[in-house]
Scaffold this motif. Structure first.
Motif, mmCIF file in Angstrom:
data_model
loop_
_atom_site.group_PDB
_atom_site.id
_atom_site.type_symbol
_atom_site.label_atom_id
_atom_site.label_comp_id
_atom_site.label_asym_id
_atom_site.label_seq_id
_atom_site.Cartn_x
_atom_site.Cartn_y
_atom_site.Cartn_z
ATOM 1 N N TRP A 76 5.426 -8.137 4.181
ATOM 2 C CA TRP A 76 5.303 -8.633 2.800
ATOM 3 C C TRP A 76 5.190 -7.465 1.831
ATOM 4 O O TRP A 76 5.844 -7.437 0.782
ATOM 5 N N ARG A 77 4.389 -6.475 2.186
ATOM 6 C CA ARG A 77 4.248 -5.286 1.333
ATOM 7 C C ARG A 77 5.560 -4.519 1.237
ATOM 8 O O ARG A 77 5.936 -4.037 0.167
ATOM 9 N N MET A 78 6.281 -4.404 2.361
ATOM 10 C CA MET A 78 7.532 -3.646 2.349
ATOM 11 C C MET A 78 8.590 -4.339 1.491
ATOM 12 O O MET A 78 9.316 -3.690 0.740
ATOM 13 N N VAL A 79 8.680 -5.652 1.593
ATOM 14 C CA VAL A 79 9.651 -6.384 0.771
ATOM 15 C C VAL A 79 9.286 -6.248 -0.704
ATOM 16 O O VAL A 79 10.152 -6.056 -1.566
ATOM 17 N N ALA A 80 7.988 -6.328 -1.002
ATOM 18 C CA ALA A 80 7.547 -6.164 -2.395
ATOM 19 C C ALA A 80 7.873 -4.769 -2.907
ATOM 20 O O ALA A 80 8.230 -4.587 -4.083
ATOM 21 N N ALA A 81 7.756 -3.777 -2.036
ATOM 22 C CA ALA A 81 8.024 -2.393 -2.443
ATOM 23 C C ALA A 81 9.488 -2.179 -2.819
ATOM 24 O O ALA A 81 9.818 -1.235 -3.548
ATOM 25 N N SER A 82 10.377 -3.062 -2.333
ATOM 26 C CA SER A 82 11.804 -2.914 -2.652
ATOM 27 C C SER A 82 12.170 -3.529 -3.991
ATOM 28 O O SER A 82 13.298 -3.384 -4.458
ATOM 29 N N ALA A 83 11.225 -4.225 -4.630
ATOM 30 C CA ALA A 83 11.505 -4.883 -5.913
ATOM 31 C C ALA A 83 11.788 -3.854 -6.991
ATOM 32 O O ALA A 83 11.225 -2.749 -6.993
ATOM 33 N N ASN A 84 12.645 -4.207 -7.931
ATOM 34 C CA ASN A 84 13.006 -3.271 -9.003
ATOM 35 C C ASN A 84 12.034 -3.329 -10.174
ATOM 36 O O ASN A 84 12.234 -2.656 -11.177
ATOM 37 N N SER A 85 10.998 -4.146 -10.035
ATOM 38 C CA SER A 85 9.985 -4.230 -11.080
ATOM 39 C C SER A 85 8.665 -4.643 -10.449
ATOM 40 O O SER A 85 8.640 -5.443 -9.507
ATOM 41 N N LYS A 86 7.575 -4.117 -10.947
ATOM 42 C CA LYS A 86 6.249 -4.491 -10.456
ATOM 43 C C LYS A 86 5.900 -5.924 -10.830
ATOM 44 O O LYS A 86 4.963 -6.505 -10.296
ATOM 45 N N ARG A 87 6.674 -6.523 -11.773
ATOM 46 C CA ARG A 87 6.419 -7.902 -12.186
ATOM 47 C C ARG A 87 7.006 -8.915 -11.208
ATOM 48 O O ARG A 87 6.661 -10.101 -11.255
ATOM 49 N N VAL A 88 7.914 -8.481 -10.354
ATOM 50 C CA VAL A 88 8.589 -9.413 -9.463
ATOM 51 C C VAL A 88 7.576 -10.119 -8.564
ATOM 52 O O VAL A 88 6.696 -9.496 -7.977
ATOM 53 N N ILE A 89 7.702 -11.442 -8.485
ATOM 54 C CA ILE A 89 6.863 -12.255 -7.615
ATOM 55 C C ILE A 89 7.537 -12.349 -6.245
ATOM 56 O O ILE A 89 8.697 -12.752 -6.145
ATOM 57 N N SER A 145 11.769 -13.165 -8.941
ATOM 58 C CA SER A 145 11.132 -13.570 -7.694
ATOM 59 C C SER A 145 12.044 -13.302 -6.510
ATOM 60 O O SER A 145 13.259 -13.151 -6.649
ATOM 61 N N SER A 146 11.437 -13.219 -5.353
ATOM 62 C CA SER A 146 12.168 -13.174 -4.087
ATOM 63 C C SER A 146 11.324 -13.908 -3.067
ATOM 64 O O SER A 146 10.115 -14.053 -3.242
ATOM 65 N N ALA A 147 11.961 -14.394 -2.011
ATOM 66 C CA ALA A 147 11.231 -15.189 -1.029
ATOM 67 C C ALA A 147 11.821 -14.979 0.360
ATOM 68 O O ALA A 147 13.022 -14.737 0.516
ATOM 69 N N PHE A 148 10.963 -15.073 1.367
ATOM 70 C CA PHE A 148 11.424 -15.047 2.755
ATOM 71 C C PHE A 148 10.416 -15.787 3.619
ATOM 72 O O PHE A 148 9.261 -16.003 3.234
#
Length: 482
Positions: free
Chosen positions: A284-297, A399-402
């Motif tokens: 979960w942390r790794m997927v979040a780290a790939s986001a292009n913005s810290k706002r991404v949920i 947002s992104s989800a898995f």
């Protein structure tokens, strides 16, 4: 890449030629009847799940190998008759199973590639559309592909509305057992250790219904779904792709120790975060780290099997029936956090969040309430909210989800059709939605290692490989054959 004798460089541009197609039905006549889908089956959209097994060169001839597969299948379908039927639409526009013994489409094929040249790390090119069949009719399709080296890949595609992974595993083990026996003089049909249970009354709704408000968050009626969006330029440039990795036991233990580094993670009599919870927190942390913005949920769901929850030991007969229940008994609780929160906090904090949202679905009451919830929304269908997409209100594009589905019961060592256990096997589920899908399974190498099938966005996988390459290692034959 290593010095394993017989190793070849990977090949993806190989040709698969279909040599024969037929339909295999149950060996005994079955009375045609209707089998309703349970309320939990009705939560699944029409998706097909693939699974494949790779075998070294069998001692038997190709004709004998195919004969054993077909004979074992025809006998297995006597007990697993649902897999030989067809899904049709009933008078209220809901799917229903017609058990008419139409049979299973069985394809024989040849591939101009050697087993040790299959690029397992990149199944989109080596497996998809080549070795796993595209199901066109019925509930189940099977393909047996003979390779240039004499090896064989046996693969299936099944309708997820009829069977979850637990159910598919029961069938695969029984099929392999009966195929083995078909090559001897022993009786076959009567030798199954356990038979599937299709008793839908085990999942009947209660009167009156009792529904916890948390279920309204986890699932959404199809009638309330937002209209589908046009793919954005960003999503088109960052497609969802599949990869297969392995993770060593040492790395799993290290991740678990980090997830348990906070005193809040040790409760009561010393119960700690499980390996799955720890792995999910790390991913979960790794997927979040790939986001292009810290706002991404970033939303992560975890598939929970309700069989054990619905048979807690008080009723031994029900426990036995649920243990052999064939169908879907699944829920998908999920959590959502901003990339800022997930990447800015410790792994133990993230593991706490995983444990918190999982707790909502680890009870008998949750699954009984879920059955009641579906009944209250029939007809019309419903899906897990995690698949719908979107984050906080007004931030649907941010947002992104898995989803993570534990495959620790994957029965690789038991799927021996009579010529030895497979050297490798995996689920294959490039389901086509925007949400990702991850399936960790025991490694055939053993030693506590895992194999992980991952279906995520290309950018997410690139981030994972660049920053956690010591954890997620591309699956190679060099690893499998050591």
């Amino acid at each position: 890449m290593g010095s394993i004798e017989g190793y070849r460089a990977v090949e993806n541009n190989f040709t698969v030629t279909v040599t024969k197609e037929e339909v295999v039905a149950a060996v005994l006549p079955l009375q045609e009847h209707w089998l309703p889908l349970s309320n939990l089956d009705l939560l699944l959209p029409p998706l097909d799940v693939g699974v494949f097994f790779c075998y070294d060169k069998p001692a038997a001839t190709g004709t004998a190998v195919v004969g054993a597969l077909k004979k074992g299948l025809a006998e297995a379908l006597v007990s697993f008759y649902a897999l030989a039927g067809e899904v049709v639409t009933n008078s209220v526009d809901e799917p229903e199973l017609l058990c008419n013994n139409r049979g299973v489409d069985f394809v024989e094929a040849e591939a101009d590639v050697e087993l040790r040249s299959l690029d397992l790390y990149n199944p989109d090119d080596s497996i998809e559309g080549k070795l796993v069949p595209q199901k066109k009719n019925g509930v189940l399709a099977i393909q047996a592909t003979f390779l240039r080296c004499g090896g064989i890949v046996v693969a299936c595609s099944f309708d997820h509305r009829i069977a979850d992974a637990y159910s598919a595993n029961m069938f695969l083990v029984s099929w392999a057992h009966l195929a083995q026996l078909s090559q001897s003089a022993k009786p076959t049909i009567s030798t199954l250790d356990s038979r599937p249970c299709f008793r839908r009354s085990l999942l009947s709704p209660r009167r009156p219904a009792v529904i916890h408000p948390s279920i309204d968050r986890m699932f959404v009626p199809v009638s309330e779904l937002p209209p589908p969006k046009q793919p954005s330029a960003e999503s088109l440039s960052d497609p969802v792709i599949s990869r297969i990795y392995y993770i060593t036991a040492d790395q799993l233990n290290h991740i678990q120790s980090l997830a348990n580094s906070s005193a809040s993670n040790v409760v009561g009599d010393g119960v700690k975060r499980t390996k799955l919870e720890s792995f999910c927190a790390f991913l979960w942390r790794m997927v979040a780290a790939s986001a292009n913005s810290k706002r991404v949920i970033t939303k992560m769901g975890i598939v929970v099997d309700g069989r054990r929850r619905l048979s807690d030991g008080r009723d031994k007969q029900k426990a036995s029936l649920m243990g052999s229940y064939f169908g879907n008994v699944l829920s998908i609780p999920y959590g959502e956090e901003s990339a800022r929160e997930l990447t800015g906090k410790s792994l133990s904090w993230v593991a706490d969040k995983v444990h918190e949202f999982l707790e909502d679905a680890l009870t008998e009451e949750h699954f009984l309430g879920l059955v009641d919830w579906v009944e209250a929304h029939r007809p019309g269908g419903a899906v897990a909210s995690i698949y719908v997409g979107g984050g906080e209100e007004g931030e649907e594009d941010e947002s992104s989800a898995f989803v993570v589905s534990s495959g620790q019961r994957f029965p690789e060592e038991k799927v021996d059709f009579g010529w030895g256990r497979p050297v490798f096997g995996s689920y294959h589920f490039p389901w086509g939605g925007d949400a990702g899908y991850v399936m960790p399974m025991p490694s055939p190498v053993g030693k506590g290692d895992w194999v992980v099938y991952m279906h995520l966005r290309k950018g997410q996988l690139e981030k994972i490989e660049s920053e956690a390459g010591q954890v997620f290692r591309p699956l190679t034959w060099d690893y499998l054959l050591h």
